[in-house]
Design an enzyme around this catalytic site. Structure first.
Site, PDB file in Angstrom:
ATOM      1  N   ASN A 118       0.820  -1.214   0.000  1.00 57.06           N
ATOM      2  CA  ASN A 118       0.000   0.000   0.000  1.00 57.06           C
ATOM      3  C   ASN A 118       0.855   1.266   0.000  1.00 57.06           C
ATOM      4  O   ASN A 118       0.440   2.311  -0.527  1.00 57.06           O
ATOM      5  CB  ASN A 118      -0.929   0.014   1.216  1.00 57.06           C
ATOM      6  CG  ASN A 118      -2.044  -1.002   1.094  1.00 57.06           C
ATOM      7  OD1 ASN A 118      -2.334  -1.521   0.018  1.00 57.06           O
ATOM      8  ND2 ASN A 118      -2.674  -1.332   2.224  1.00 57.06           N
ATOM      9  N   HIS A 393      -1.063  -8.104   4.533  1.00 56.25           N
ATOM     10  CA  HIS A 393       0.333  -7.691   4.480  1.00 56.25           C
ATOM     11  C   HIS A 393       0.478  -6.344   3.768  1.00 56.25           C
ATOM     12  O   HIS A 393       1.538  -6.033   3.217  1.00 56.25           O
ATOM     13  CB  HIS A 393       1.196  -8.756   3.812  1.00 56.25           C
ATOM     14  CG  HIS A 393       0.832 -10.149   4.192  1.00 56.25           C
ATOM     15  ND1 HIS A 393       0.916 -10.585   5.497  1.00 56.25           N
ATOM     16  CD2 HIS A 393       0.325 -11.184   3.472  1.00 56.25           C
ATOM     17  CE1 HIS A 393       0.497 -11.844   5.545  1.00 56.25           C
ATOM     18  NE2 HIS A 393       0.128 -12.215   4.338  1.00 56.25           N
ATOM     19  N   CYS A 394      -0.587  -5.562   3.754  1.00 54.02           N
ATOM     20  CA  CYS A 394      -0.656  -4.289   3.036  1.00 54.02           C
ATOM     21  C   CYS A 394      -0.495  -4.464   1.531  1.00 54.02           C
ATOM     22  O   CYS A 394      -0.280  -3.491   0.821  1.00 54.02           O
ATOM     23  CB  CYS A 394       0.348  -3.274   3.574  1.00 54.02           C
ATOM     24  SG  CYS A 394      -0.247  -2.424   5.062  1.00 54.02           S
ATOM     25  N   ALA A 395      -0.600  -5.704   1.048  1.00 53.47           N
ATOM     26  CA  ALA A 395      -0.670  -5.955  -0.396  1.00 53.47           C
ATOM     27  C   ALA A 395      -2.148  -6.125  -0.742  1.00 53.47           C
ATOM     28  O   ALA A 395      -2.582  -7.148  -1.276  1.00 53.47           O
ATOM     29  CB  ALA A 395       0.132  -7.195  -0.768  1.00 53.47           C
TER      30      ALA A 395
END
Length: 451
Positions: A118, A393-395
């Site tokens: 992100n 995982h902020c993906a």
């Protein structure tokens, strides 16, 4: 077979005495004992930098500036003038966004990818959708797809880059798939657009998120010809919020600062009508920095070489030879690749488990188990002493693109101090919880990944 003396390496850390199976290293690594002790040795002579006449201030300033030299050497940057430090990778990428903010023209575009953390998507989304529209400027954010195996779709990326592409933003290694895009190809594609930059170049700028790349690979920013690269030390043994931005010197010289205030101003050069910037790299270092954090973090790089090779660079500030850096990271990469392959082989034997990403990957494996919440998996692993990570995982873009509901996976990730026994314990724990966890435990909610 490992290329490292892992037991010797582990003797420099305190976590093994706790019995922890530390397999969440893509989030943060463990600190060696020497770095904590170094902080204690530095404290009695601590003073602020660049603004004191005391012996303590001069000493601290010398150590602080030498830390920049070590960081530059690690990346094979031309000099410390190409290095800026921030709190983390996220802030370093935001610094690029705000530095370039006023140079975007109506009709420009930024190209990023669906593989990004992100931190390398949300700033560009905000720039194009929230910030620049308030100034009446239309700039498009374009997003390249990934392929079924989690690798970047370079053909799609090429189709998005045109003569109005000012900037291409690409991960150096995905923190979800473990895939490493071919940055040489990405560089050529960025060049092909031919965007006329204010510095006189005719190419798209290339920003690489190196948060997962730099800790796992010997990175040469000159060979890669990247314009910007960001990474964090908390993924490289140092227990501090210190991030690094490498940028080509002419860009840092031309770009507006991200932050304004003390120390980034030339001494005495403020008047009611003008302000003059300090020399590089201090032009991009407003206010008091994380002085001891930067010093100790740079020493983490030197200690890493000593842990892997029979050398003695830690607690010194002399030149760090490129050959030592490359050999260190080659050995770390071989060891962690062997751990990852061993883990993948074990995971394939677990019914219903699906790993994401290509065969060749950085040392992490994200996966889901059919009918089992990733959060339940992580909680069950933790009860057996194995530390993993569950969430997006902020993906977030990639998880949504795969249709995962919730947008989450469980992830194991490895570092130089991990052993094959760590991997075997993690896989054995997964075998025991996979059948039993299906009817158990709540779904949970995703929490932001640390950067």
């Amino acid at each position: 077979m490992s290329t490292l003396d892992v037991e010797r390496i582990r003797s420099h850390f305190d976590f093994p005495a706790t019995g922890r199976v530390v397999t969440n290293n893509a989030a943060s690594t463990q600190p060696p004992r020497e770095l904590i002790e170094l902080l204690g040795r530095l404290a009695p002579w601590y003073e602020n930098v660049h603004r004191g006449q005391s012996a303590a201030s001069r000493r601290t300033t010398a150590l602080f500036e030498s830390a920049y030299d070590t960081i530059a050497s690690w990346l094979n940057a031309p000099s410390r003038r190409c290095i800026a430090t921030y709190r983390n990778t996220t802030e370093a990428i935001n610094a690029v966004m705000y530095s370039l903010l006023t140079s975007f023209r109506d009709g420009d575009n930024v190209v990023t990818t669906m593989m990004e953390h992100n931190s390398n998507y949300v700033p560009w989304h905000a720039l194009c959708r929230e910030i620049l529209p308030r100034f009446g400027r239309r700039v498009e954010c374009r997003i390249a797809r990934f392929r079924a195996d989690g690798s970047l779709d370079l053909d799609h990326l090429a189709s998005l880059i045109d003569q109005r592409t000012k900037l291409v933003c690409c991960t150096g290694a995905s923190n979800f798939f473990g895939a490493k895009p071919d940055l040489a190809v990405v560089r050529r594609l960025a060049d092909a657009g031919g965007y006329p930059q204010p510095t006189g170049e005719h190419r798209a700028l290339l920003l690489v998120d190196g948060a997962q790349l730099v800790p796992t690979t010997a990175v040469d920013v000159q060979a890669l010809d990247v314009d910007y690269l960001a990474f964090s030390f908390h993924k490289m043994l140092a227990p501090f919020g210190v991030g690094v931005l490498y940028a080509k010197e002419h860009l840092l010289d031309h770009d507006l600062p991200f932050l304004y205030g003390g120390d980034m101003i030339a001494e005495g050069r403020v008047t009611p009508t003008s302000v003059a910037w300090n020399d590089l790299p201090w032009k991009h270092a407003a206010g008091t920095p994380n002085i001891l954090g930067v010093i100790v973090s740079a020493q983490a790089l030197r200690l890493l070489v000593d842990l892997v090779l029979p050398t003695a660079f830690f607690s010194s500030w002399g030149p760090l030879p490129r050959v030592a850096i490359e050999e260190t990271m080659t050995r770390v990469a071989r060891h962690t690749a062997a751990l990852t392959a061993h883990c993948m082989a074990g995971l394939r034997e677990i019914n219903g488990l699906r790993p994401y990403g290509p065969e060749q990957r950085t040392p992490l494996v994200a996966f889901t188990i059919a009918g089992v919440s990733p959060f339940a998996v992580a909680q069950a692993l933790d009860r057996q002493g194995v530390e993993s990570r569950a969430g997006c995982h902020c993906a977030t873009l990639a998880h949504h693109a795969l249709g995962l509901d919730p947008p989450a996976s469980c992830r194991l990730s490895f570092a130089l101090y991990n052993t094959f026994d760590d991997v075997d314990r993690a896989v054995a724990a997964l075998r025991t919880i996979q059948p039993a966890a299906t009817d158990a435990l709540p779904t949970g909610r995703s929490t932001p990944a640390v950067r």
